[in-house]
Design a protein around this motif. Structure first.
Motif, PDB file in Angstrom:
ATOM      1  N   GLU A  27     180.686  -5.351  92.174  1.00  0.00           N
ATOM      2  CA  GLU A  27     179.454  -5.625  92.713  1.00  0.00           C
ATOM      3  C   GLU A  27     179.983  -5.861  94.410  1.00  0.00           C
ATOM      4  OE1 GLU A  27     175.838  -8.832  93.027  1.00  0.00           O
ATOM      5  OE2 GLU A  27     176.667  -8.569  91.057  1.00  0.00           O
ATOM      6  N   LYS A  28     180.545  -6.533  94.717  1.00  0.00           N
ATOM      7  CA  LYS A  28     181.153  -6.979  95.952  1.00  0.00           C
ATOM      8  C   LYS A  28     181.486  -5.432  96.603  1.00  0.00           C
ATOM      9  CE  LYS A  28     184.611  -9.468  98.721  1.00  0.00           C
ATOM     10  NZ  LYS A  28     185.747 -10.383  98.738  1.00  0.00           N
ATOM     11  N   ILE A  29     182.240  -4.590  96.089  1.00  0.00           N
ATOM     12  CA  ILE A  29     182.689  -3.297  96.778  1.00  0.00           C
ATOM     13  C   ILE A  29     181.523  -2.267  96.454  1.00  0.00           C
ATOM     14  CG2 ILE A  29     185.123  -3.959  96.660  1.00  0.00           C
ATOM     15  CD1 ILE A  29     185.350  -1.768  94.337  1.00  0.00           C
ATOM     16  N   SER A  30     180.543  -2.479  96.117  1.00  0.00           N
ATOM     17  CA  SER A  30     179.285  -1.872  95.791  1.00  0.00           C
ATOM     18  C   SER A  30     179.579  -0.502  94.608  1.00  0.00           C
ATOM     19  CB  SER A  30     178.818  -1.080  97.239  1.00  0.00           C
ATOM     20  OG  SER A  30     178.462  -1.900  97.996  1.00  0.00           O
ATOM     21  N   LEU A  31     180.379  -0.843  93.927  1.00  0.00           N
ATOM     22  CA  LEU A  31     180.684   0.091  92.720  1.00  0.00           C
ATOM     23  C   LEU A  31     179.414  -0.083  91.903  1.00  0.00           C
ATOM     24  CD1 LEU A  31     182.808   2.031  92.009  1.00  0.00           C
ATOM     25  CD2 LEU A  31     183.864   0.559  90.470  1.00  0.00           C
ATOM     26  N   LEU A  32     179.220  -1.402  91.822  1.00  0.00           N
ATOM     27  CA  LEU A  32     177.629  -1.553  90.858  1.00  0.00           C
ATOM     28  C   LEU A  32     176.642  -1.961  92.023  1.00  0.00           C
ATOM     29  CD1 LEU A  32     178.708  -3.794  87.916  1.00  0.00           C
ATOM     30  CD2 LEU A  32     177.839  -1.622  87.766  1.00  0.00           C
ATOM     31  N   PRO A  33     175.444  -1.691  91.875  1.00  0.00           N
ATOM     32  CA  PRO A  33     174.374  -2.418  92.708  1.00  0.00           C
ATOM     33  C   PRO A  33     174.377  -3.999  92.313  1.00  0.00           C
ATOM     34  CG  PRO A  33     173.560  -1.282  90.724  1.00  0.00           C
ATOM     35  CD  PRO A  33     174.886  -0.914  90.843  1.00  0.00           C
ATOM     36  N   ARG A  34     173.876  -4.600  93.537  1.00  0.00           N
ATOM     37  CA  ARG A  34     173.600  -5.837  93.392  1.00  0.00           C
ATOM     38  C   ARG A  34     172.874  -6.440  92.229  1.00  0.00           C
ATOM     39  NH1 ARG A  34     174.021 -10.721  95.775  1.00  0.00           N
ATOM     40  NH2 ARG A  34     172.192 -11.828  96.089  1.00  0.00           N
ATOM     41  N   ALA A  35     173.553  -7.165  91.387  1.00  0.00           N
ATOM     42  CA  ALA A  35     172.720  -7.666  90.188  1.00  0.00           C
ATOM     43  C   ALA A  35     171.441  -8.569  90.392  1.00  0.00           C
ATOM     44  CB  ALA A  35     173.736  -8.191  89.337  1.00  0.00           C
ATOM     45  N   ASP A  36     170.460  -8.382  89.893  1.00  0.00           N
ATOM     46  CA  ASP A  36     169.421  -9.234  90.042  1.00  0.00           C
ATOM     47  C   ASP A  36     169.875 -10.577  89.560  1.00  0.00           C
ATOM     48  OD1 ASP A  36     167.773  -7.130  90.874  1.00  0.00           O
ATOM     49  OD2 ASP A  36     166.787  -6.472  88.727  1.00  0.00           O
ATOM     50  N   ARG A  37     168.820 -11.363  89.918  1.00  0.00           N
ATOM     51  CA  ARG A  37     169.415 -12.942  89.699  1.00  0.00           C
ATOM     52  C   ARG A  37     168.148 -13.673  89.002  1.00  0.00           C
ATOM     53  NH1 ARG A  37     174.626 -14.475  92.237  1.00  0.00           N
ATOM     54  NH2 ARG A  37     174.931 -12.462  93.002  1.00  0.00           N
ATOM     55  N   LYS A  38     168.513 -14.522  88.144  1.00  0.00           N
ATOM     56  CA  LYS A  38     167.531 -15.588  87.548  1.00  0.00           C
ATOM     57  C   LYS A  38     167.248 -16.542  88.680  1.00  0.00           C
ATOM     58  CE  LYS A  38     169.112 -15.398  82.709  1.00  0.00           C
ATOM     59  NZ  LYS A  38     169.775 -16.143  81.700  1.00  0.00           N
ATOM     60  N   PRO A  39     166.106 -17.437  88.617  1.00  0.00           N
ATOM     61  CA  PRO A  39     165.822 -18.272  89.181  1.00  0.00           C
ATOM     62  C   PRO A  39     167.052 -19.258  89.669  1.00  0.00           C
ATOM     63  CG  PRO A  39     164.160 -18.216  87.720  1.00  0.00           C
ATOM     64  CD  PRO A  39     165.182 -17.225  87.536  1.00  0.00           C
ATOM     65  N   ASN A  40     167.931 -19.602  88.834  1.00  0.00           N
ATOM     66  CA  ASN A  40     169.187 -20.436  88.851  1.00  0.00           C
ATOM     67  C   ASN A  40     170.174 -19.822  89.519  1.00  0.00           C
ATOM     68  OD1 ASN A  40     170.015 -18.934  86.745  1.00  0.00           O
ATOM     69  ND2 ASN A  40     170.574 -20.255  85.363  1.00  0.00           N
ATOM     70  N   SER A  41     170.022 -18.571  90.114  1.00  0.00           N
ATOM     71  CA  SER A  41     170.861 -17.663  90.737  1.00  0.00           C
ATOM     72  C   SER A  41     172.085 -16.852  89.722  1.00  0.00           C
ATOM     73  CB  SER A  41     171.710 -18.384  91.948  1.00  0.00           C
ATOM     74  OG  SER A  41     170.728 -18.947  92.726  1.00  0.00           O
ATOM     75  N   HIS A  42     172.083 -17.188  88.321  1.00  0.00           N
ATOM     76  CA  HIS A  42     172.934 -16.233  87.558  1.00  0.00           C
ATOM     77  C   HIS A  42     172.674 -14.895  87.612  1.00  0.00           C
ATOM     78  CE1 HIS A  42     173.750 -20.176  85.116  1.00  0.00           C
ATOM     79  NE2 HIS A  42     174.247 -20.260  86.336  1.00  0.00           N
ATOM     80  N   ARG A  43     173.743 -14.108  87.409  1.00  0.00           N
ATOM     81  CA  ARG A  43     173.218 -12.715  87.533  1.00  0.00           C
ATOM     82  C   ARG A  43     172.592 -12.124  86.112  1.00  0.00           C
ATOM     83  NH1 ARG A  43     178.243 -13.404  90.293  1.00  0.00           N
ATOM     84  NH2 ARG A  43     178.359 -11.835  92.169  1.00  0.00           N
ATOM     85  N   ILE A  44     171.839 -11.167  86.323  1.00  0.00           N
ATOM     86  CA  ILE A  44     171.302 -10.545  85.159  1.00  0.00           C
ATOM     87  C   ILE A  44     171.619  -9.145  85.199  1.00  0.00           C
ATOM     88  CG2 ILE A  44     169.271  -9.901  84.173  1.00  0.00           C
ATOM     89  CD1 ILE A  44     167.827 -12.080  85.735  1.00  0.00           C
ATOM     90  N   TYR A  45     172.108  -8.472  83.948  1.00  0.00           N
ATOM     91  CA  TYR A  45     172.596  -7.246  83.973  1.00  0.00           C
ATOM     92  C   TYR A  45     171.568  -6.586  82.726  1.00  0.00           C
ATOM     93  CZ  TYR A  45     176.707  -8.377  86.447  1.00  0.00           C
ATOM     94  OH  TYR A  45     177.629  -8.807  87.226  1.00  0.00           O
ATOM     95  N   ARG A  46     171.553  -5.332  83.054  1.00  0.00           N
ATOM     96  CA  ARG A  46     170.414  -4.515  81.942  1.00  0.00           C
ATOM     97  C   ARG A  46     171.155  -3.211  81.365  1.00  0.00           C
ATOM     98  NH1 ARG A  46     167.466  -6.546  85.903  1.00  0.00           N
ATOM     99  NH2 ARG A  46     165.526  -7.386  85.374  1.00  0.00           N
ATOM    100  N   ASP A  47     170.656  -2.610  80.348  1.00  0.00           N
ATOM    101  CA  ASP A  47     171.220  -1.769  79.500  1.00  0.00           C
ATOM    102  C   ASP A  47     171.943  -0.782  80.563  1.00  0.00           C
ATOM    103  OD1 ASP A  47     170.789  -2.692  77.141  1.00  0.00           O
ATOM    104  OD2 ASP A  47     168.905  -1.887  76.949  1.00  0.00           O
ATOM    105  N   ASP A  48     171.278  -0.190  81.579  1.00  0.00           N
ATOM    106  CA  ASP A  48     171.600   0.715  82.692  1.00  0.00           C
ATOM    107  C   ASP A  48     173.077   0.169  83.149  1.00  0.00           C
ATOM    108  OD1 ASP A  48     169.759   2.502  82.093  1.00  0.00           O
ATOM    109  OD2 ASP A  48     168.651   2.010  83.961  1.00  0.00           O
TER     110      ASP A  48
END
Length: 141
Positions: A27-48
């Motif tokens: 994520e830091k090197i932009s290989l993955l898009p920035r992950a969405d976050r929950k209200p507690n700031s934890h990353r959320i990943y999806r099937d894509d």
């Protein structure tokens, strides 16, 4: 947002076999898009994201560098590689490189097989052809 369609970073690591720290790095090197976050700031990943990570793992196994992968990751699953001549040529050349590596490894397997058939525990000399030709010699104890 349906919680069933999302994964924590730990679940994503388990599903893909990619370490949590590596996920953050991608994520830091932009290989993955920035992950969405929950209200507690934890990353959320999806099937894509899971599919993208599986593609990264696959390409990495072929020896492709992370920088070389980036253009491929920007394509959608419906993209036709023929519409991107540079990327098409790049993947064809990468495939040829892999095929050459496979051929070199097959030579090694055949050499080992021949030594096993001859009953020699340790080969005395090994001359292999290919891009890394060299003569290997084993010292007797």
């Amino acid at each position: 947002m349906n919680e069933m369609d999302t994964y924590s970073i730990k679940e994503t690591a388990d599903l893909t076999g990619i370490a949590v720290d590596t996920l953050r790095y991608y994520e830091k090197i932009s290989l993955l898009p920035r992950a969405d976050r929950k209200p507690n700031s934890h990353r959320i990943y999806r099937d894509d994201d899971i599919q993208t990570l599986k593609l990264i793992a696959c390409l990495k196994k072929t020896g492709m560098s992370l920088d070389e992968m980036k253009p491929f990751l920007s394509l959608t699953t419906r993209s036709d590689l023929m519409d991107f001549p540079e990327l098409h040529d790049m993947i064809v050349n990468h495939k040829r490189k892999i095929e050459s590596q496979i051929a070199s490894l097959q030579e090694v397997v055949e050499f080992i097989d021949s030594k096993l058939i001859q009953g020699e525990a340790v080969p005395q000399n090994c001359t292999l052809t290919g891009d890394r030709s060299r003569k290997l010699s084993v010292r007797k104890p």
